[in-house]
Design a protein around this motif. Structure first.
Motif, mmCIF file in Angstrom:
data_model
loop_
_atom_site.group_PDB
_atom_site.id
_atom_site.type_symbol
_atom_site.label_atom_id
_atom_site.label_comp_id
_atom_site.label_asym_id
_atom_site.label_seq_id
_atom_site.Cartn_x
_atom_site.Cartn_y
_atom_site.Cartn_z
ATOM 1 N N GLN A 34 -10.543 -0.998 -4.338
ATOM 2 C CA GLN A 34 -9.881 -1.117 -3.041
ATOM 3 C C GLN A 34 -8.807 -2.209 -3.060
ATOM 4 O OE1 GLN A 34 -10.214 1.037 -0.490
ATOM 5 N NE2 GLN A 34 -11.477 2.137 -1.964
ATOM 6 N N VAL A 35 -9.119 -3.332 -3.689
ATOM 7 C CA VAL A 35 -8.136 -4.417 -3.797
ATOM 8 C C VAL A 35 -6.911 -3.937 -4.572
ATOM 9 C CG1 VAL A 35 -7.699 -6.689 -4.841
ATOM 10 C CG2 VAL A 35 -9.812 -6.287 -3.565
ATOM 11 N N PHE A 36 -7.135 -3.243 -5.680
ATOM 12 C CA PHE A 36 -6.016 -2.734 -6.480
ATOM 13 C C PHE A 36 -5.160 -1.761 -5.677
ATOM 14 C CE2 PHE A 36 -4.282 0.564 -9.303
ATOM 15 C CZ PHE A 36 -3.333 -0.210 -9.952
ATOM 16 N N LYS A 37 -5.800 -0.838 -4.947
ATOM 17 C CA LYS A 37 -5.035 0.127 -4.151
ATOM 18 C C LYS A 37 -4.137 -0.572 -3.142
ATOM 19 C CE LYS A 37 -7.958 4.189 -4.438
ATOM 20 N NZ LYS A 37 -8.755 5.173 -3.731
ATOM 21 N N GLN A 38 -4.663 -1.604 -2.488
ATOM 22 C CA GLN A 38 -3.868 -2.326 -1.498
ATOM 23 C C GLN A 38 -2.722 -3.087 -2.155
ATOM 24 O OE1 GLN A 38 -4.049 -2.065 1.881
ATOM 25 N NE2 GLN A 38 -5.476 -0.439 1.322
ATOM 26 N N ILE A 39 -3.011 -3.745 -3.254
ATOM 27 C CA ILE A 39 -1.962 -4.495 -3.961
ATOM 28 C C ILE A 39 -0.897 -3.532 -4.474
ATOM 29 C CG2 ILE A 39 -1.479 -5.837 -6.051
ATOM 30 C CD1 ILE A 39 -4.113 -7.333 -5.505
#
Length: 100
Positions: A34-39
């Motif tokens: 999820q963090v990667f998708k947002q970044i």
């Protein structure tokens, strides 16, 4: 810089920690994704919402490798944070450090 001295953990502490470690690994993977998708959504050029995958021919090798490197770095950091937090919580609950 070494951390505080800890006594070697017992075998039972390691066995008891295994389910905690497994769950924390799954949680870390989900959180990291999820963090990667947002970044990626905010950092990627244009209107790319998803990172390029290795078999998508419309992306250059450089774009694919960059996306994979960023994703791997984020996963490693999140996994380390979650694992360390889980080990510290386990130590507070049981009085024994699960690693070493």
């Amino acid at each position: 810089m070494p951390g505080p001295e800890r006594s070697n953990s017992s075998t039972s502490a390691k066995v008891l920690y295994q389910p905690v470690g497994l769950v924390s690994s799954v949680v870390a993977g989900v959180v990291a994704g999820q963090v990667f998708k947002q970044i990626w959504k905010h950092a990627a050029p244009g209107d790319q919402e998803d990172a390029p995958k290795a078999l998508e021919s419309e992306y250059s090798l450089r774009e694919v490798v960059l996306a994979a490197a960023v994703q791997g770095a984020i996963f490693a950091v999140v996994k380390a944070l979650v694992s360390r937090g889980g080990a510290r919580a386990f130590e507070r609950w049981t009085g024994e450090w699960p690693g070493d």
